[in-house]
Design a protein around this motif. Structure first.
Motif, PDB file in Angstrom:
ATOM      1  N   ALA A  57       0.613  -0.082   8.614  1.00  0.00           N
ATOM      2  CA  ALA A  57       0.674  -0.190   7.153  1.00  0.00           C
ATOM      3  C   ALA A  57       1.540   0.929   6.576  1.00  0.00           C
TER       4      ALA A  57
ATOM      5  N   ASP B 156      -3.250  -3.275   3.577  1.00  0.00           N
ATOM      6  CA  ASP B 156      -1.863  -3.524   3.189  1.00  0.00           C
ATOM      7  C   ASP B 156      -1.111  -2.218   2.956  1.00  0.00           C
TER       8      ASP B 156
ATOM      9  N   ALA C 235       7.257  -2.216  -1.368  1.00  0.00           N
ATOM     10  CA  ALA C 235       7.293  -3.656  -1.126  1.00  0.00           C
ATOM     11  C   ALA C 235       8.694  -4.112  -0.722  1.00  0.00           C
TER      12      ALA C 235
ATOM     13  N   ARG D 261       2.767  -7.094  -3.181  1.00  0.00           N
ATOM     14  CA  ARG D 261       2.117  -7.931  -2.188  1.00  0.00           C
ATOM     15  C   ARG D 261       0.885  -7.227  -1.644  1.00  0.00           C
ATOM     16  N   PHE D 262       0.408  -6.212  -2.332  1.00  0.00           N
ATOM     17  CA  PHE D 262      -0.684  -5.391  -1.841  1.00  0.00           C
ATOM     18  C   PHE D 262      -2.019  -5.871  -2.413  1.00  0.00           C
TER      19      PHE D 262
ATOM     20  N   ILE E  95      -4.222  -4.013  -6.694  1.00  0.00           N
ATOM     21  CA  ILE E  95      -4.979  -3.956  -5.446  1.00  0.00           C
ATOM     22  C   ILE E  95      -6.451  -4.210  -5.770  1.00  0.00           C
TER      23      ILE E  95
ATOM     24  N   THR F 163      -5.136  -5.052  -0.320  1.00  0.00           N
ATOM     25  CA  THR F 163      -6.096  -4.089   0.207  1.00  0.00           C
ATOM     26  C   THR F 163      -5.422  -2.736   0.413  1.00  0.00           C
TER      27      THR F 163
END
Length: 238
Positions: free
Chosen positions: A99, A73, A142, A23-24, A50, A26
């Motif tokens: 983060a 992220d 994650a 789900r990354f 990313i 940035t």
């Protein structure tokens, strides 16, 4: 702070695909070696997917980047930075962002890995690891699972180091900077000059630092800080 251009990854092992469940989007890489920083950025793009990566060569610039822009992220942190001594950089960064922080360091030792994770790191990857390790690390992060690299183990918390880490975590970033300068042997007047603040402000911060650390003197405050140094973490306790 700069945007890293694509270069060759640290270590290639086949054509690893980006992590499907990541789900990354940035990330902020905190690393003072430009070539490795660029290579790491390329690795994260190729394996984790990313797309937007900012970089900072020092902890101070990393904290400024986080304050000035949207929270990334993920943060990828090298433990050896010009303005960092031991785990204090990780602790300060942990206070500056929500983060997850992945430590990427050449100091791959069970004690350092364990100390970093106990201090708040989401995972640890030895430098120059193969691409698959980065994929596994971000997959674990994650899922909210601390990542320990294959071949290493998470050791129990060291009570003294953990106590020192907990106390240092209560300091603001400005107080942490001042404590770092105190550890370097600087007087209040010198600290005020370095930070461009009034000496009375430094004195107020020093008082607050000693109160938060539960100590009565600057010397005792330095000893607390040294509990989180790598020399202390790596000392032979047996």
């Amino acid at each position: 702070m700069t945007q890293s251009p694509p270069t060759s990854p640290p270590t290639q092992s086949g054509n690893a695909e980006p992590a499907k469940s990541a789900r990354f989007v940035t990330a902020l890489i905190v690393e003072d070696h430009p070539l490795f920083c660029d290579a790491l950025a390329m690795t994260l793009r190729a394996t984790v997917g990313i797309s937007t990566i900012a970089t900072a060569p020092t902890l101070e610039q990393a904290i400024a980047e986080i304050a000035d822009t949207a929270t990334p992220d993920a943060v990828v942190l090298d433990l050896n930075l010009p303005d960092v001594h031991g785990l204090d950089g990780l602790i300060r960064l942990r206070n500056a962002t929500s983060a997850p922080i992945l430590v990427v360091s050449s100091m791959a030792d069970n004690r350092v890995i364990s100390a970093a994770i106990h201090a708040g790191a989401a995972g640890f990857v030895p430098k120059h690891s193969q691409r698959e390790i980065y994929i596994s690390a971000f997959d674990a992060i994650a899922r909210g699972t601390p990542f320990v690299p294959p071949g290493y183990m998470l050791l129990p918390r060291d009570s003294e180091t953990q106590d020192a880490t907990g106390r240092l975590a209560t300091l603001t970033n400005q107080q942490a900077r001042i404590l770092q300068l105190i550890c370097a042997g600087k007087l209040n007047k010198q600290i005020a000059y370095d930070l461009s603040i009034a000496e009375t402000t430094v004195k107020a911060h020093v008082t607050a630092i000693m109160r938060k650390l539960g100590v009565q003197s600057r010397t005792q405050a330095v000893l607390i800080a040294k509990e989180t140094s790598f020399a202390n973490v790596l000392q032979d306790l047996g």
